[in-house]
Design a protein around this motif. Sequence first.
Motif, PDB file in Angstrom:
ATOM      1  N   ILE A  25       6.812 -16.607  -8.609  1.00  0.00           N
ATOM      2  CA  ILE A  25       5.994 -16.894  -7.432  1.00  0.00           C
ATOM      3  C   ILE A  25       6.130 -18.333  -6.961  1.00  0.00           C
ATOM      4  O   ILE A  25       5.426 -18.749  -6.051  1.00  0.00           O
ATOM      5  CB  ILE A  25       4.507 -16.614  -7.724  1.00  0.00           C
ATOM      6  N   GLY A  26       7.015 -19.125  -7.569  1.00  0.00           N
ATOM      7  CA  GLY A  26       7.227 -20.475  -7.095  1.00  0.00           C
ATOM      8  C   GLY A  26       6.143 -21.471  -7.440  1.00  0.00           C
ATOM      9  O   GLY A  26       6.210 -22.634  -7.063  1.00  0.00           O
ATOM     10  N   GLY A  27       5.099 -21.086  -8.152  1.00  0.00           N
ATOM     11  CA  GLY A  27       4.058 -22.013  -8.581  1.00  0.00           C
ATOM     12  C   GLY A  27       2.951 -22.251  -7.586  1.00  0.00           C
ATOM     13  O   GLY A  27       1.980 -22.940  -7.880  1.00  0.00           O
ATOM     14  N   GLY A  28       3.053 -21.700  -6.371  1.00  0.00           N
ATOM     15  CA  GLY A  28       2.089 -22.008  -5.326  1.00  0.00           C
ATOM     16  C   GLY A  28       0.683 -21.524  -5.595  1.00  0.00           C
ATOM     17  O   GLY A  28      -0.291 -22.186  -5.245  1.00  0.00           O
ATOM     18  N   LEU A  29       0.546 -20.353  -6.209  1.00  0.00           N
ATOM     19  CA  LEU A  29      -0.790 -19.801  -6.428  1.00  0.00           C
ATOM     20  C   LEU A  29      -1.657 -20.703  -7.285  1.00  0.00           C
ATOM     21  O   LEU A  29      -2.849 -20.827  -7.056  1.00  0.00           O
ATOM     22  CB  LEU A  29      -0.688 -18.424  -7.088  1.00  0.00           C
ATOM     23  N   ILE A  30      -1.075 -21.307  -8.300  1.00  0.00           N
ATOM     24  CA  ILE A  30      -1.853 -22.205  -9.148  1.00  0.00           C
ATOM     25  C   ILE A  30      -1.911 -23.603  -8.560  1.00  0.00           C
ATOM     26  O   ILE A  30      -2.882 -24.339  -8.771  1.00  0.00           O
ATOM     27  CB  ILE A  30      -1.270 -22.238 -10.590  1.00  0.00           C
ATOM     28  N   ALA A  31      -0.899 -24.003  -7.789  1.00  0.00           N
ATOM     29  CA  ALA A  31      -0.891 -25.338  -7.187  1.00  0.00           C
ATOM     30  C   ALA A  31      -2.007 -25.496  -6.167  1.00  0.00           C
ATOM     31  O   ALA A  31      -2.641 -26.553  -6.079  1.00  0.00           O
ATOM     32  CB  ALA A  31       0.461 -25.619  -6.542  1.00  0.00           C
ATOM     33  N   ILE A  32      -2.262 -24.455  -5.384  1.00  0.00           N
ATOM     34  CA  ILE A  32      -3.272 -24.559  -4.325  1.00  0.00           C
ATOM     35  C   ILE A  32      -4.671 -24.807  -4.897  1.00  0.00           C
ATOM     36  O   ILE A  32      -5.345 -25.768  -4.491  1.00  0.00           O
ATOM     37  CB  ILE A  32      -3.224 -23.311  -3.418  1.00  0.00           C
ATOM     38  N   PRO A  33      -5.167 -23.990  -5.834  1.00  0.00           N
ATOM     39  CA  PRO A  33      -6.473 -24.324  -6.411  1.00  0.00           C
ATOM     40  C   PRO A  33      -6.461 -25.625  -7.191  1.00  0.00           C
ATOM     41  O   PRO A  33      -7.470 -26.349  -7.208  1.00  0.00           O
ATOM     42  CB  PRO A  33      -6.779 -23.129  -7.323  1.00  0.00           C
ATOM     43  N   ALA A  34      -5.347 -25.969  -7.836  1.00  0.00           N
ATOM     44  CA  ALA A  34      -5.281 -27.230  -8.566  1.00  0.00           C
ATOM     45  C   ALA A  34      -5.430 -28.419  -7.633  1.00  0.00           C
ATOM     46  O   ALA A  34      -6.167 -29.380  -7.921  1.00  0.00           O
ATOM     47  CB  ALA A  34      -3.967 -27.329  -9.338  1.00  0.00           C
ATOM     48  N   LEU A  35      -4.748 -28.395  -6.507  1.00  0.00           N
ATOM     49  CA  LEU A  35      -4.839 -29.496  -5.549  1.00  0.00           C
ATOM     50  C   LEU A  35      -6.223 -29.570  -4.916  1.00  0.00           C
ATOM     51  O   LEU A  35      -6.729 -30.662  -4.626  1.00  0.00           O
ATOM     52  CB  LEU A  35      -3.775 -29.327  -4.461  1.00  0.00           C
ATOM     53  N   GLY A  36      -6.841 -28.400  -4.704  1.00  0.00           N
ATOM     54  CA  GLY A  36      -8.181 -28.403  -4.130  1.00  0.00           C
ATOM     55  C   GLY A  36      -9.231 -28.892  -5.102  1.00  0.00           C
ATOM     56  O   GLY A  36     -10.094 -29.710  -4.749  1.00  0.00           O
ATOM     57  N   VAL A  37      -9.156 -28.442  -6.351  1.00  0.00           N
ATOM     58  CA  VAL A  37     -10.176 -28.782  -7.344  1.00  0.00           C
ATOM     59  C   VAL A  37      -9.972 -30.186  -7.907  1.00  0.00           C
ATOM     60  O   VAL A  37     -10.912 -30.987  -8.013  1.00  0.00           O
ATOM     61  CB  VAL A  37     -10.179 -27.740  -8.483  1.00  0.00           C
TER      62      VAL A  37
END
Length: 251
Positions: A25-37
Motif C-alpha cells: 500500500i505504499g505506507g500512506g495509510l499509516i503515514a496519514i494518521p501519523a502525520l496528523g497525530v
Amino acid sequence: MDLLAFVMNLVLGALLGTLGGLFGIGGGLIAIPALGVLFGLDQQLAQGTALVMVVPNVLLALWRYHQRNRIDPRYATLLATSSFGFAWLASLFAVRVDSESMRLAFVGFLLALAAYNFARMFMAKAAHASAELRQPWPWLGALGGVAGTAGGLFGVGGAVIATPVLTSVFGTSQVMAQGLSLALAAPSTAVTLATYGLHHHVNWAMGLPLALGGLLSISWGVRLAHALPERVLRSLFCVFLLLCAVMLSLK
C-alpha cells in the motif's frame, strides 16, 4: 528543517516504507494518521505530505513485486488507466472539503475496510487462490474506478480497496492482489499528489525525507510479505487497518 528533524522524518519514513512494502500500500495509510497525530497536520495536508512518500514507494514496490511474481500487463494496464481519471476528479473535490469532515470520512473509510476484512476472514469460506481470475478481466476496469476514487479522496491510492476485492471476488492470491493493487495505485497517487501540490496541501520539507526513508526500506517489507504464510499476512493487514483508524480517531 534542522538535522534532527530530518533524521527523525527519515527514520519514520523507513518504518512506514517497510509497512508499505509488507502490505502493498505504499505506507500512506499509516503515514496519514501519523502525520496528523504526531505533527498536528490537518487532514488534507497530512494526505498530501504522505503522498510525497507514497508515490516513489509505490513505484519501487511495484517493481519488486513484478520481479518476484510477474504481473499480467493486461490486468495492470486496465486497473491503472481506469483509476487515473477517477482519482484526478476525486482529488479536485477533496482539496475543497473542510479538514474536519475529511478526517471523519477517512476514519469511517478505515473502519469499513477493517470490518470487511475481518468478516472475510472469519465469516466466509475462503476460495482457492489462483493465477487465473475468477471473473472476466474487463471487470477490473470497474474496480479501478472505485479504487481510484477512494485514492483521490483519501490519498491512499485505492490499493486497500483493490487488494481484498481481488482476493475475494477475483480469486487471486494475496501476493498477486498486492502486486496488481500497486499497479493501480501508481498513476492515481501521482495525479493526486499533483492536485494536492497545486492547491498547497503538501509539506515538501517533511515529505521528502519521509520518501527517502521509505525508498531505503520498502524492499524489506516486500521480502517479508513473500516469506509470511498467506493467512498471517491477511490477519496482519486487518489489524493494521484497525490500528490506523484508532490512531486518527484519537487526534
